[in-house]
Scaffold this motif. Structure first.
Motif, short mmCIF file in Angstrom:
data_model
loop_
_atom_site.label_atom_id
_atom_site.label_comp_id
_atom_site.label_asym_id
_atom_site.label_seq_id
_atom_site.Cartn_x
_atom_site.Cartn_y
_atom_site.Cartn_z
N TYR A 169 -7.60 3.28 3.15
CA TYR A 169 -8.03 3.93 4.12
C TYR A 169 -9.37 4.67 3.67
O TYR A 169 -10.38 4.77 4.23
CB TYR A 169 -6.95 4.91 4.95
CG TYR A 169 -6.15 4.11 5.92
CD1 TYR A 169 -6.47 3.51 6.79
CD2 TYR A 169 -4.78 4.25 5.31
CE1 TYR A 169 -5.52 2.66 7.44
CE2 TYR A 169 -3.87 3.45 5.93
CZ TYR A 169 -4.04 2.84 7.28
OH TYR A 169 -3.19 2.10 7.96
N ALA A 194 0.14 4.41 0.44
CA ALA A 194 0.02 5.23 1.48
C ALA A 194 0.63 4.86 2.73
O ALA A 194 1.26 5.88 3.57
CB ALA A 194 -1.67 5.45 1.52
N TRP A 234 -10.27 -1.61 6.47
CA TRP A 234 -9.38 -1.40 5.63
C TRP A 234 -8.62 -2.95 5.46
O TRP A 234 -8.11 -3.41 4.35
CB TRP A 234 -8.50 -0.34 5.61
CG TRP A 234 -7.45 -0.35 6.92
CD1 TRP A 234 -7.64 -0.21 7.93
CD2 TRP A 234 -5.99 -1.23 6.69
NE1 TRP A 234 -6.40 -0.41 8.93
CE2 TRP A 234 -5.62 -1.22 8.12
CE3 TRP A 234 -5.35 -1.88 5.64
CZ2 TRP A 234 -4.40 -1.65 8.35
CZ3 TRP A 234 -4.02 -2.35 6.36
CH2 TRP A 234 -3.82 -2.17 7.57
N GLN A 274 -8.07 -5.32 2.26
CA GLN A 274 -6.62 -5.71 1.84
C GLN A 274 -6.68 -7.32 1.55
O GLN A 274 -6.14 -7.81 0.91
CB GLN A 274 -5.46 -5.30 2.74
CG GLN A 274 -4.24 -5.70 2.47
CD GLN A 274 -3.37 -4.96 3.21
OE1 GLN A 274 -3.29 -5.52 4.45
NE2 GLN A 274 -2.13 -4.65 3.04
N SER A 320 -6.62 5.13 -1.61
CA SER A 320 -5.71 4.20 -0.68
C SER A 320 -7.00 3.37 0.03
O SER A 320 -8.10 3.62 0.17
CB SER A 320 -5.22 5.06 0.42
OG SER A 320 -6.03 5.86 1.25
N ASP A 327 0.93 -0.99 0.03
CA ASP A 327 0.07 0.09 -0.01
C ASP A 327 0.79 1.23 -0.04
O ASP A 327 1.55 1.61 0.84
CB ASP A 327 -0.74 0.09 1.23
CG ASP A 327 -1.90 1.20 1.17
OD1 ASP A 327 -1.74 2.22 0.82
OD2 ASP A 327 -3.23 0.60 1.25
#
Length: 263
Positions: free
Chosen positions: A187, A16, A197, A201, A185, A14
């Motif tokens: 989030y 971010a 989140w 994922q 992202s 990720d």
């Protein structure tokens, strides 16, 4: 410990999250190298030669556990697993894979900093050369015989890492590619979908067992609808008229034959 020349490799898929971790570590004086997946980490390991590795677990193609095992075949660099998977079995798997420590997300930077420093201190102690027990032989029995040459130590050769073939992902890879294409992202997706989140994922990595079974289907549908990814399920085949009518005709003919025979 002086952090000026300490390089930390951050491995997280990720952008971010890896950017946030890198910014926090750089503010503490560390140098950072950010990589997106385990294959990049294994390829760059010899070039970067990090002093410590922060490794996510849920990543595409290779999990952090598999990456950790691969690194341990050729490097003693300290590894801290930084992941949202906080079950006891996950922690045990991570430590058994060769990790030096295990930190769960969300983390506090002060605690992460302390764990990094403690792990680096242990690493320095492991690599520090031990003082010689004695300078020379103290008795006749300790002196090497002139006829027997002193054997030189055999250098250790790290075993070659077996090639790892990434599995072909389907729905999860499609969702992840669409999210990255939109520049969203995990989030941000969590705020809109109202789905945690780390569940999102896990869906992207197709690690279905991580998402509670009661919420799995609704989370997948909600995430796919948010990204505009159609879900295609196999439809049951409809029986044709001929396939249904043929057995009925056969039964009717048998009844006619029976009636004619008895008449």
């Amino acid at each position: 410990m002086n952090t000026t020349h300490t390089t930390i490799m951050v491995v997280d898929d990720d952008p971010a999250i890896s950017t946030l971790i890198s910014h926090q570590l750089r503010s503490l004086g560390y140098r950072t190298v950010c990589l997106r997946d385990g294959f990049q980490a294994l390829q760059q390991l010899a070039t970067v030669q990090p002093d410590l590795i922060l490794l996510d677990v849920m990543m595409p193609h290779m999990s952090g556990w598999d990456v950790c095992r691969q690194i341990r075949t050729c490097s003693e660099a300290p590894i801290i697993l930084l992941t949202a998977k906080d079950a006891d079995a996950d922690v045990i798997n991570g430590l058994n894979a060769g990790a030096d420590d295990y930190v769960t997300k969300p983390y506090r930077i002060a605690q992460l900093h302390a764990r990094i420093e403690a792990t680096l201190r242990r690493s320095v102690q492991r690599t520090r050369p031990r003082p010689a027990a004695r300078a020379g032989p103290t008795s006749a029995d300790d002196r090497p015989s002139p006829s027997s040459p002193t054997a030189s130590p055999t250098p250790k050769v790290a075993p070659a890492s077996p090639p790892v073939t990434p599995p072909r992902l389907r729905l999860g890879a499609t969702l992840r590619e669409e999210r990255l294409r939109r520049g969203v992202s995990l989030y941000q997706a969590e705020q809109v979908c109202r789905v945690r989140w780390d569940y999102l994922q896990a869906i992207e990595q197709e690690q279905w067992e991580y998402v509670p079974k009661a919420r799995r289907q609704s989370a997948i549908r909600t995430y796919a609808a948010y990204l505009g990814v159609p879900l295609r399920y196999p439809q049951p085949r409809r029986a044709s008229f001929a396939s249904v009518a043929a057995p009925l005709v056969a039964v009717a003919l048998m009844l006619v034959v029976v009636v004619v025979y008895f008449l």
